[in-house]
Design a protein around this motif. Structure first.
Motif, PDB file in Angstrom:
ATOM      1  N   ALA A  25      31.352 -59.414 -33.264  1.00 17.74           N
ATOM      2  CA  ALA A  25      31.111 -60.348 -32.165  1.00 17.74           C
ATOM      3  C   ALA A  25      31.386 -61.785 -32.575  1.00 17.74           C
ATOM      4  O   ALA A  25      31.132 -62.186 -33.722  1.00 17.74           O
ATOM      5  N   GLN A  26      31.915 -62.566 -31.625  1.00 22.77           N
ATOM      6  CA  GLN A  26      32.169 -63.986 -31.821  1.00 22.77           C
ATOM      7  C   GLN A  26      31.234 -64.778 -30.900  1.00 22.77           C
ATOM      8  O   GLN A  26      31.459 -64.831 -29.695  1.00 22.77           O
ATOM      9  N   PRO A  27      30.190 -65.396 -31.443  1.00 26.52           N
ATOM     10  CA  PRO A  27      29.195 -66.059 -30.596  1.00 26.52           C
ATOM     11  C   PRO A  27      29.731 -67.251 -29.820  1.00 26.52           C
ATOM     12  O   PRO A  27      29.184 -67.598 -28.772  1.00 26.52           O
ATOM     13  N   PHE A  28      30.795 -67.882 -30.284  1.00 27.77           N
ATOM     14  CA  PHE A  28      31.315 -69.067 -29.609  1.00 27.77           C
ATOM     15  C   PHE A  28      31.931 -68.744 -28.248  1.00 27.77           C
ATOM     16  O   PHE A  28      31.991 -69.593 -27.368  1.00 27.77           O
ATOM     17  N   THR A  29      32.431 -67.517 -28.103  1.00 27.42           N
ATOM     18  CA  THR A  29      33.094 -67.151 -26.853  1.00 27.42           C
ATOM     19  C   THR A  29      32.521 -65.890 -26.218  1.00 27.42           C
ATOM     20  O   THR A  29      32.827 -65.599 -25.060  1.00 27.42           O
ATOM     21  N   GLY A  30      31.716 -65.143 -26.957  1.00 22.45           N
ATOM     22  CA  GLY A  30      31.229 -63.876 -26.458  1.00 22.45           C
ATOM     23  C   GLY A  30      32.237 -62.760 -26.614  1.00 22.45           C
ATOM     24  O   GLY A  30      32.012 -61.650 -26.140  1.00 22.45           O
ATOM     25  N   GLY A  31      33.369 -63.040 -27.281  1.00 26.39           N
ATOM     26  CA  GLY A  31      34.380 -62.029 -27.530  1.00 26.39           C
ATOM     27  C   GLY A  31      34.119 -61.307 -28.841  1.00 26.39           C
ATOM     28  O   GLY A  31      33.032 -61.416 -29.419  1.00 26.39           O
ATOM     29  N   TYR A  32      35.141 -60.602 -29.356  1.00 19.15           N
ATOM     30  CA  TYR A  32      34.943 -59.864 -30.596  1.00 19.15           C
ATOM     31  C   TYR A  32      36.281 -59.556 -31.271  1.00 19.15           C
ATOM     32  O   TYR A  32      37.312 -59.425 -30.613  1.00 19.15           O
ATOM     33  N   PHE A  33      36.216 -59.454 -32.582  1.00 18.55           N
ATOM     34  CA  PHE A  33      37.376 -59.027 -33.362  1.00 18.55           C
ATOM     35  C   PHE A  33      37.439 -57.500 -33.328  1.00 18.55           C
ATOM     36  O   PHE A  33      36.421 -56.824 -33.422  1.00 18.55           O
ATOM     37  N   ASN A  34      38.651 -56.957 -33.215  1.00 17.10           N
ATOM     38  CA  ASN A  34      38.811 -55.503 -33.199  1.00 17.10           C
ATOM     39  C   ASN A  34      40.168 -55.114 -33.772  1.00 17.10           C
ATOM     40  O   ASN A  34      41.000 -55.979 -34.074  1.00 17.10           O
ATOM     41  N   LEU A  35      40.396 -53.822 -33.892  1.00 13.18           N
ATOM     42  CA  LEU A  35      41.635 -53.310 -34.486  1.00 13.18           C
ATOM     43  C   LEU A  35      42.592 -52.748 -33.439  1.00 13.18           C
ATOM     44  O   LEU A  35      43.531 -52.024 -33.770  1.00 13.18           O
ATOM     45  N   GLY A  36      42.376 -53.092 -32.184  1.00  8.46           N
ATOM     46  CA  GLY A  36      43.187 -52.541 -31.106  1.00  8.46           C
ATOM     47  C   GLY A  36      44.665 -52.851 -31.223  1.00  8.46           C
ATOM     48  O   GLY A  36      45.512 -52.040 -30.817  1.00  8.46           O
ATOM     49  N   GLU A  37      45.004 -54.031 -31.781  1.00  9.75           N
ATOM     50  CA  GLU A  37      46.417 -54.392 -31.910  1.00  9.75           C
ATOM     51  C   GLU A  37      47.179 -53.395 -32.776  1.00  9.75           C
ATOM     52  O   GLU A  37      48.376 -53.165 -32.551  1.00  9.75           O
ATOM     53  N   ALA A  38      46.530 -52.804 -33.749  1.00 10.10           N
ATOM     54  CA  ALA A  38      47.209 -51.830 -34.610  1.00 10.10           C
ATOM     55  C   ALA A  38      47.745 -50.668 -33.786  1.00 10.10           C
ATOM     56  O   ALA A  38      48.900 -50.251 -33.947  1.00 10.10           O
ATOM     57  N   ALA A  39      46.922 -50.138 -32.874  1.00 11.98           N
ATOM     58  CA  ALA A  39      47.355 -49.023 -32.033  1.00 11.98           C
ATOM     59  C   ALA A  39      48.416 -49.460 -31.030  1.00 11.98           C
ATOM     60  O   ALA A  39      49.391 -48.750 -30.783  1.00 11.98           O
ATOM     61  N   ILE A  40      48.238 -50.644 -30.448  1.00  9.84           N
ATOM     62  CA  ILE A  40      49.213 -51.147 -29.479  1.00  9.84           C
ATOM     63  C   ILE A  40      50.571 -51.335 -30.139  1.00  9.84           C
ATOM     64  O   ILE A  40      51.616 -50.968 -29.577  1.00  9.84           O
ATOM     65  N   TYR A  41      50.578 -51.870 -31.353  1.00 10.13           N
ATOM     66  CA  TYR A  41      51.847 -52.143 -32.031  1.00 10.13           C
ATOM     67  C   TYR A  41      52.539 -50.864 -32.498  1.00 10.13           C
ATOM     68  O   TYR A  41      53.764 -50.788 -32.494  1.00 10.13           O
ATOM     69  N   VAL A  42      51.765 -49.873 -32.912  1.00 10.13           N
ATOM     70  CA  VAL A  42      52.386 -48.594 -33.274  1.00 10.13           C
ATOM     71  C   VAL A  42      53.075 -48.007 -32.045  1.00 10.13           C
ATOM     72  O   VAL A  42      54.211 -47.531 -32.108  1.00 10.13           O
ATOM     73  N   CYS A  43      52.391 -48.048 -30.909  1.00  9.20           N
ATOM     74  CA  CYS A  43      52.978 -47.565 -29.668  1.00  9.20           C
ATOM     75  C   CYS A  43      54.232 -48.363 -29.320  1.00  9.20           C
ATOM     76  O   CYS A  43      55.244 -47.800 -28.896  1.00  9.20           O
TER      77      CYS A  43
END
Length: 245
Positions: A25-43
């Motif tokens: 979680a990123q408290p400054f924005t309420g967002g979060y770091f994740n690994l989703g780009e890895a799957a998107i880029y493989v696709c």
């Protein structure tokens, strides 16, 4: 352009899993770091733009909606669709190029952006608050220049072949869409709606750059492994077979 239904279903699920399995979680924005780009880029590397865009947008938006980040879901659907579509399209156009110019240019942009943001917002005396504990520390501006320089040479550390550099550049160019999209959404919409300062959106920019970098660092070796193992075949393989004949 037709959607590959099987790949769409598989990659939508894969994007969802990769997005929810690791969340910081990123408290400054309420967002979060994740690994989703890895799957998107493989696709993006092994599938067509529309399939990649739909899998990236829907899989990521579902992850937001089911893990407490629903405020980002509408933006995520559009941002990740565009990112995935462009990543696949750019790879088809430039990912097989023998030129390393694009790679150097994209790496330079990342170097300048990360160094500038780090020096401006994350240098000097900083205080980190965790629950009831606070930690004060000093980060010299030189640290961010070093980080930017390391990031700039990552493409050539991962794989020294020129074509791998072009692949990396195509993914990171698409990653800039994600970084810019979330910054604009957080600055103008989500931060004001949640009572956070709009300028706090800047603090998630390095995090999102990191997502793109990690995603590319995972996707390129996976793509190379799948090709070498004969699990996938693309136009590059076909052209190499013609040359051998």
């Amino acid at each position: 352009m037709k959607v590959n239904i099987v790949r769409f279903a598989v990659f939508t699920a894969l994007v969802y899993v990769f997005t929810v399995v690791v969340q910081f979680a990123q408290p400054f924005t309420g967002g979060y770091f994740n690994l989703g780009e890895a799957a998107i880029y493989v696709c993006a590397l092994i599938s067509d733009p529309l399939t990649t865009g739909l899998a990236g947008g829907i899989g990521s938006a579902l992850a937001d909606a089911t893990t407490g980040y629903g405020i980002f879901a509408p933006a995520t659907l559009l941002i990740k669709f565009t990112e995935g579509y462009v990543a696949s399209l750019l790879f088809k156009k430039m990912g097989r190029s023998n030129s390393s110019i694009a790679n150097w240019l994209v790496s330079l942009i990342y170097f300048v952006a990360i160094s500038a943001i780090g020096i401006k917002f994350f240098s000097g005396n900083l205080t980190l608050s965790l629950s009831s504990y606070s930690f004060s520390f000093n980060i010299p501006w030189e640290f961010w220049v070093l980080v930017g320089a390391i990031i700039m040479i990552i493409p050539f550390i991962i794989e020294r072949r020129t074509k791998a550099g072009a692949r990396y550049a195509s993914l990171l160019l698409a990653g800039m869409i994600m970084v810019t999209g979330y910054f604009l959404y957080e600055f103008f919409i989500s931060n004001p709606l949640t009572g956070r300062p709009s300028i706090a959106a800047v603090f998630e920019v390095p995090v999102n750059f990191g997502q793109a970098l990690v995603g590319a660092a995972v996707a390129i070796p996976v793509y190379s492994f799948l090709r070498k193992g004969g699990y996938i075949e693309d136009e590059e393989d076909k052209s190499e077979d013609k040359d051998k004949k």
